[in-house]
Write a protein that holds these residues in place. Structure first.
Motif, PDB file in Angstrom:
ATOM      1  N   ASN A   1      23.496   0.042 -17.414  1.00  0.00           N
ATOM      2  CA  ASN A   1      22.357   0.743 -16.601  1.00  0.00           C
ATOM      3  C   ASN A   1      21.067   0.515 -16.859  1.00  0.00           C
ATOM      4  OD1 ASN A   1      20.658   1.560 -14.544  1.00  0.00           O
ATOM      5  ND2 ASN A   1      20.768   3.698 -15.051  1.00  0.00           N
ATOM      6  N   ASP A   2      20.529  -1.548 -17.288  1.00  0.00           N
ATOM      7  CA  ASP A   2      19.966  -2.268 -17.206  1.00  0.00           C
ATOM      8  C   ASP A   2      19.314  -3.421 -15.997  1.00  0.00           C
ATOM      9  OD1 ASP A   2      17.423  -2.272 -19.245  1.00  0.00           O
ATOM     10  OD2 ASP A   2      19.496  -2.851 -20.989  1.00  0.00           O
ATOM     11  N   ILE A   3      18.059  -3.629 -16.675  1.00  0.00           N
ATOM     12  CA  ILE A   3      17.450  -4.879 -16.367  1.00  0.00           C
ATOM     13  C   ILE A   3      18.465  -6.220 -17.018  1.00  0.00           C
ATOM     14  CG2 ILE A   3      15.596  -6.778 -15.910  1.00  0.00           C
ATOM     15  CD1 ILE A   3      13.924  -3.550 -15.778  1.00  0.00           C
ATOM     16  N   TYR A   4      18.831  -6.839 -15.481  1.00  0.00           N
ATOM     17  CA  TYR A   4      20.046  -7.979 -15.742  1.00  0.00           C
ATOM     18  C   TYR A   4      19.030  -9.551 -15.932  1.00  0.00           C
ATOM     19  CZ  TYR A   4      20.684  -8.552 -11.319  1.00  0.00           C
ATOM     20  OH  TYR A   4      21.553  -8.601  -9.748  1.00  0.00           O
ATOM     21  N   TRP A   5      18.345  -9.175 -14.888  1.00  0.00           N
ATOM     22  CA  TRP A   5      17.279 -10.639 -13.832  1.00  0.00           C
ATOM     23  C   TRP A   5      15.738  -9.870 -14.615  1.00  0.00           C
ATOM     24  CZ3 TRP A   5      17.725 -15.412 -12.019  1.00  0.00           C
ATOM     25  CH2 TRP A   5      16.298 -15.367 -11.165  1.00  0.00           C
ATOM     26  N   CYS A   6      15.635 -10.952 -15.278  1.00  0.00           N
ATOM     27  CA  CYS A   6      13.789 -11.042 -15.364  1.00  0.00           C
ATOM     28  C   CYS A   6      12.989 -11.883 -15.637  1.00  0.00           C
ATOM     29  CB  CYS A   6      12.615 -10.036 -16.803  1.00  0.00           C
ATOM     30  SG  CYS A   6      11.594  -9.448 -17.230  1.00  0.00           S
ATOM     31  N   ASP A   7      11.719 -12.263 -15.235  1.00  0.00           N
ATOM     32  CA  ASP A   7      10.071 -12.891 -14.845  1.00  0.00           C
ATOM     33  C   ASP A   7      11.132 -14.499 -14.100  1.00  0.00           C
ATOM     34  OD1 ASP A   7       9.023 -11.121 -15.584  1.00  0.00           O
ATOM     35  OD2 ASP A   7       9.178 -11.352 -18.223  1.00  0.00           O
ATOM     36  N   GLY A   8      11.933 -14.082 -13.462  1.00  0.00           N
ATOM     37  CA  GLY A   8      12.850 -15.433 -13.082  1.00  0.00           C
ATOM     38  C   GLY A   8      13.899 -15.708 -13.463  1.00  0.00           C
ATOM     39  N   SER A   9      14.434 -15.413 -14.402  1.00  0.00           N
ATOM     40  CA  SER A   9      16.161 -15.774 -15.160  1.00  0.00           C
ATOM     41  C   SER A   9      17.086 -14.901 -15.415  1.00  0.00           C
ATOM     42  CB  SER A   9      15.689 -16.403 -16.125  1.00  0.00           C
ATOM     43  OG  SER A   9      14.604 -15.916 -17.580  1.00  0.00           O
ATOM     44  N   TYR A  10      17.339 -14.827 -15.726  1.00  0.00           N
ATOM     45  CA  TYR A  10      19.260 -13.344 -16.570  1.00  0.00           C
ATOM     46  C   TYR A  10      18.535 -13.717 -17.977  1.00  0.00           C
ATOM     47  CZ  TYR A  10      21.812 -14.871 -12.451  1.00  0.00           C
ATOM     48  OH  TYR A  10      21.710 -14.675 -10.795  1.00  0.00           O
ATOM     49  N   VAL A  11      18.648 -11.862 -17.765  1.00  0.00           N
ATOM     50  CA  VAL A  11      18.622 -11.607 -19.286  1.00  0.00           C
ATOM     51  C   VAL A  11      20.321 -11.676 -20.131  1.00  0.00           C
ATOM     52  CG1 VAL A  11      18.088  -9.730 -21.121  1.00  0.00           C
ATOM     53  CG2 VAL A  11      16.926  -9.856 -18.529  1.00  0.00           C
ATOM     54  N   ASP A  12      19.915 -13.376 -20.939  1.00  0.00           N
ATOM     55  CA  ASP A  12      22.151 -13.008 -21.860  1.00  0.00           C
ATOM     56  C   ASP A  12      21.589 -12.115 -22.324  1.00  0.00           C
ATOM     57  OD1 ASP A  12      20.699 -15.605 -21.653  1.00  0.00           O
ATOM     58  OD2 ASP A  12      20.015 -16.565 -22.760  1.00  0.00           O
ATOM     59  N   GLU A  13      21.523 -11.042 -23.717  1.00  0.00           N
ATOM     60  CA  GLU A  13      21.274  -9.645 -23.438  1.00  0.00           C
ATOM     61  C   GLU A  13      22.671  -9.197 -22.501  1.00  0.00           C
ATOM     62  OE1 GLU A  13      23.183  -7.677 -25.871  1.00  0.00           O
ATOM     63  OE2 GLU A  13      22.524  -9.489 -26.550  1.00  0.00           O
ATOM     64  N   SER A  14      22.013  -8.515 -21.326  1.00  0.00           N
ATOM     65  CA  SER A  14      22.182  -7.908 -20.374  1.00  0.00           C
ATOM     66  C   SER A  14      23.679  -8.814 -19.956  1.00  0.00           C
ATOM     67  CB  SER A  14      21.392  -7.823 -19.517  1.00  0.00           C
ATOM     68  OG  SER A  14      20.471  -7.305 -19.255  1.00  0.00           O
ATOM     69  N   LEU A  15      24.334 -10.022 -19.751  1.00  0.00           N
ATOM     70  CA  LEU A  15      24.490 -11.074 -19.099  1.00  0.00           C
ATOM     71  C   LEU A  15      26.090 -10.434 -19.771  1.00  0.00           C
ATOM     72  CD1 LEU A  15      23.863 -13.928 -18.137  1.00  0.00           C
ATOM     73  CD2 LEU A  15      23.734 -11.841 -16.538  1.00  0.00           C
ATOM     74  N   LYS A  16      25.252 -10.964 -21.784  1.00  0.00           N
ATOM     75  CA  LYS A  16      26.473 -10.254 -22.842  1.00  0.00           C
ATOM     76  C   LYS A  16      27.364  -9.241 -22.804  1.00  0.00           C
ATOM     77  CE  LYS A  16      24.722 -14.039 -25.612  1.00  0.00           C
ATOM     78  NZ  LYS A  16      24.208 -14.528 -27.169  1.00  0.00           N
ATOM     79  N   ARG A  17      26.609  -8.375 -22.789  1.00  0.00           N
ATOM     80  CA  ARG A  17      27.217  -6.416 -22.023  1.00  0.00           C
ATOM     81  C   ARG A  17      27.757  -6.344 -20.649  1.00  0.00           C
ATOM     82  NH1 ARG A  17      21.579  -3.186 -22.522  1.00  0.00           N
ATOM     83  NH2 ARG A  17      22.815  -1.787 -22.058  1.00  0.00           N
ATOM     84  N   ILE A  18      27.363  -6.976 -20.164  1.00  0.00           N
ATOM     85  CA  ILE A  18      28.045  -6.883 -17.966  1.00  0.00           C
ATOM     86  C   ILE A  18      29.120  -7.861 -18.422  1.00  0.00           C
ATOM     87  CG2 ILE A  18      28.015  -7.566 -16.142  1.00  0.00           C
ATOM     88  CD1 ILE A  18      24.569  -7.068 -16.104  1.00  0.00           C
ATOM     89  N   ASP A  19      29.719  -9.123 -19.258  1.00  0.00           N
ATOM     90  CA  ASP A  19      30.407  -9.709 -19.811  1.00  0.00           C
ATOM     91  C   ASP A  19      31.659  -8.685 -20.300  1.00  0.00           C
ATOM     92  OD1 ASP A  19      29.936 -11.787 -18.071  1.00  0.00           O
ATOM     93  OD2 ASP A  19      29.539 -13.345 -20.309  1.00  0.00           O
ATOM     94  N   TRP A  20      31.397  -8.302 -21.786  1.00  0.00           N
ATOM     95  CA  TRP A  20      32.015  -6.956 -22.118  1.00  0.00           C
ATOM     96  C   TRP A  20      32.469  -6.053 -21.173  1.00  0.00           C
ATOM     97  CZ3 TRP A  20      35.110  -6.729 -26.406  1.00  0.00           C
ATOM     98  CH2 TRP A  20      34.817  -5.348 -27.154  1.00  0.00           C
ATOM     99  N   LEU A  21      31.534  -4.878 -20.643  1.00  0.00           N
ATOM    100  CA  LEU A  21      31.787  -4.236 -19.943  1.00  0.00           C
ATOM    101  C   LEU A  21      32.846  -4.510 -18.979  1.00  0.00           C
ATOM    102  CD1 LEU A  21      30.873  -0.366 -19.541  1.00  0.00           C
ATOM    103  CD2 LEU A  21      30.144  -1.671 -16.931  1.00  0.00           C
ATOM    104  N   MET A  22      32.851  -5.640 -17.982  1.00  0.00           N
ATOM    105  CA  MET A  22      34.267  -6.071 -17.108  1.00  0.00           C
ATOM    106  C   MET A  22      35.452  -6.586 -17.781  1.00  0.00           C
ATOM    107  SD  MET A  22      31.235  -6.814 -14.308  1.00  0.00           S
ATOM    108  CE  MET A  22      31.930  -7.055 -12.770  1.00  0.00           C
ATOM    109  N   ARG A  23      35.320  -6.774 -19.031  1.00  0.00           N
ATOM    110  CA  ARG A  23      36.825  -7.294 -19.797  1.00  0.00           C
ATOM    111  C   ARG A  23      37.861  -6.489 -19.724  1.00  0.00           C
ATOM    112  NH1 ARG A  23      34.589  -3.335 -22.118  1.00  0.00           N
ATOM    113  NH2 ARG A  23      36.216  -2.087 -24.122  1.00  0.00           N
TER     114      ARG A  23
END
Length: 173
Positions: free
Chosen positions: A30-52
């Motif tokens: 439950n976090d921000i995955y897009w900020c200031d016009g681009s994806y947040v890399d750490e959030s994308l990695k956490r989403i990848d892990w959660l959706m594994r």
């Protein structure tokens, strides 16, 4: 007036947040995955892990279009409740296993490419969730009322029902 891609207009401006919960692993995001016009890399990695593929702990990149689709569905539903994620990325081995167990999984499933999710939202009817997903016309939408979940993907636009009597795919009207 300038022409904009429909997803730019449909999503709220600024930060984009997504809430996911995986009941198989008891993990959440439950976090921000897009900020200031681009994806947040750490959030994308956490989403990848959660959706594994939790059957094998196999991780693959989740298509950002799928993340955007989930966010847009949540925005359309006007809820802050997390999506209950029943299936995200799936390996070919897990896909074969599920087919052997008699589950209705496509041989060339979008799950294999990190482009699909099987979801539900507590307190939101499957019919309402389905209407919200279909209204976005952003990919496949399959409803499975008996199992209380909705399949969404960012493949070709199509709609179907997973009930045994209606197991054929139909194009949206």
């Amino acid at each position: 007036m300038a022409a904009f891609h429909h997803s730019v207009l449909a999503a709220p401006r600024g930060d984009r947040r997504l809430a996911l919960y995986n009941p198989h692993t008891d993990e959440g995001f439950n976090d921000i995955y897009w900020c200031d016009g681009s994806y947040v890399d750490e959030s994308l990695k956490r989403i990848d892990w959660l959706m594994r593929d939790f059957h094998r702990d196999a991780v693959a990149p989740i298509d950002p279009e799928l993340i955007e689709l989930l966010q847009r569905i949540g925005y359309r539903l006007d809820t802050s409740k997390p999506f209950c994620l029943l299936s995200g990325y799936r390996t070919a081995a897990t896909n074969r296993l599920l087919r052997c167990e008699g589950l209705s999984v496509a041989v060339h499933s979008e799950h294999l490419k990190g482009k699909a999710a099987d979801i539900s939202v507590d307190g939101v009817s499957l019919a309402h969730l389905r209407r919200a997903a279909i209204s976005l016309r952003a990919g496949g939408v399959g409803s499975y009322p008996r199992d209380h979940f909705l399949h969404v993907d960012v493949g070709p636009v199509r709609v179907w029902s997973g009930e045994p009597a209606l197991h054929h795919r139909r194009s949206p009207a």
